[in-house]
Write a protein that holds these residues in place. Structure first.
Motif, PDB file in Angstrom:
ATOM      1  N   ARG A 141      -0.091   2.986   9.503  1.00 37.92           N
ATOM      2  CA  ARG A 141       0.439   1.834   8.781  1.00 37.92           C
ATOM      3  C   ARG A 141       1.754   2.198   8.082  1.00 37.92           C
ATOM      4  NH1 ARG A 141      -3.784  -0.456   4.420  1.00 37.92           N
ATOM      5  NH2 ARG A 141      -2.480  -1.814   3.143  1.00 37.92           N
ATOM      6  N   GLU A 191      -4.111   4.717   7.472  1.00 32.47           N
ATOM      7  CA  GLU A 191      -3.037   4.670   6.471  1.00 32.47           C
ATOM      8  C   GLU A 191      -1.747   5.286   7.027  1.00 32.47           C
ATOM      9  OE1 GLU A 191      -4.746   5.125   1.993  1.00 32.47           O
ATOM     10  OE2 GLU A 191      -4.991   6.850   3.312  1.00 32.47           O
ATOM     11  N   LEU A 216       0.487   5.403  -1.761  1.00 37.51           N
ATOM     12  CA  LEU A 216       0.748   6.726  -1.174  1.00 37.51           C
ATOM     13  C   LEU A 216       1.754   7.505  -2.020  1.00 37.51           C
ATOM     14  CD1 LEU A 216       0.965   5.836   2.647  1.00 37.51           C
ATOM     15  CD2 LEU A 216      -1.056   6.126   1.193  1.00 37.51           C
ATOM     16  N   THR A 275      -3.248  10.979   3.674  1.00 36.96           N
ATOM     17  CA  THR A 275      -3.581   9.706   4.322  1.00 36.96           C
ATOM     18  C   THR A 275      -4.650   9.906   5.384  1.00 36.96           C
ATOM     19  OG1 THR A 275      -1.748  10.067   5.872  1.00 36.96           O
ATOM     20  CG2 THR A 275      -1.308   8.625   3.993  1.00 36.96           C
ATOM     21  N   HIS A 307       0.817  -1.220   0.000  1.00 42.04           N
ATOM     22  CA  HIS A 307       0.000   0.000   0.000  1.00 42.04           C
ATOM     23  C   HIS A 307       0.850   1.268   0.000  1.00 42.04           C
ATOM     24  CE1 HIS A 307      -3.798   2.102   0.389  1.00 42.04           C
ATOM     25  NE2 HIS A 307      -3.275   2.849   1.351  1.00 42.04           N
TER      26      HIS A 307
END
Length: 216
Positions: free
Chosen positions: A186, A183, A15, A179, A11
């Motif tokens: 993470r 997110e 970003l 984000t 992921h």
């Protein structure tokens, strides 16, 4: 579509893609509005240079560290990988064209040069947006199930090593700007604890101040 399967969490690349979409989406306006304004062209020029380097590093990391592994280990459609390569080549040609004009424009704010660079980015954006979307939809789920954690981490290290130490907190701001809380937490888990602390104490404020000036 989820960008992480049972294997590696990919992921963070989503970003990175957000930064590229957002900053290149804004650059044509910034280049055009700095015409004849040398104070502005120095600020916008430095930002454009940083983002061009960011994009170039992202693509070379994929070309050298990710795509060869996927080709070797998976039965990817040849058309998909050919399209990825062609899109990289198209974007790289645009980056090269901007590279040729940017140093002089940063110093002299020439309106015609600014317009040429803005037009190159405008023309490049549809290809870039399609490329990033297809990567997220088709490449990342395969990468998640195909590469090892250490191979994925090598991609992140390649990206980080290209950023000067003095600019890493600012780039962290760019990556976490859009984000949500989950997110952000993470992503920050992969950032060393001392860097997280410094970002919280000073980096976030530096990023906010700098981008306010850049975006006018």
């Amino acid at each position: 579509m989820s960008t992480s399967g049972p294997g590696v969490d990919t992921h963070e690349m989503v970003l990175i893609h957000r930064v590229i979409r957002r900053e290149f989406g804004q650059l044509p306006r910034l280049l055009r509005t700095a015409a004849h304004d040398r104070a502005r062209s120095k600020i916008v020029g430095a930002h454009a240079r940083e983002m061009l380097n960011f994009l170039h590093t992202h693509h070379t990391g994929e070309d050298e560290l990710l795509f060869p592994l996927l080709r070797e280990r998976t039965a990817l459609e040849p058309e998909l990988m050919d399209r990825m390569d062609a899109q990289h080549a198209q974007v790289d040609a645009a980056v090269t064209a901007i590279d040729a004009e940017l140093p002089a424009w940063t110093a002299n704010a020439d309106a015609a040069a600014g317009e040429r660079m803005a037009a190159v980015i405008d023309a490049m954006m549809p290809t870039l947006i399609d490329h990033l979307a297809e990567e997220e939809q088709k490449i990342l789920p395969i990468a998640s199930a195909t590469v090892t954690q250490s191979e994925w981490d090598a991609l992140g290290k390649h990206g980080m090593s290209a950023i000067p130490l003095t600019r890493r907190l600012i780039i962290l701001g760019h990556i976490t700007e859009e984000t949500d809380n989950a997110e952000r937490q993470r992503f920050l888990q992969v950032v060393p604890a001392p860097v997280r602390l410094v970002y919280k104490l000073i980096g976030r404020r530096q990023f906010t101040r700098e981008t306010a000036v850049i975006r006018g």
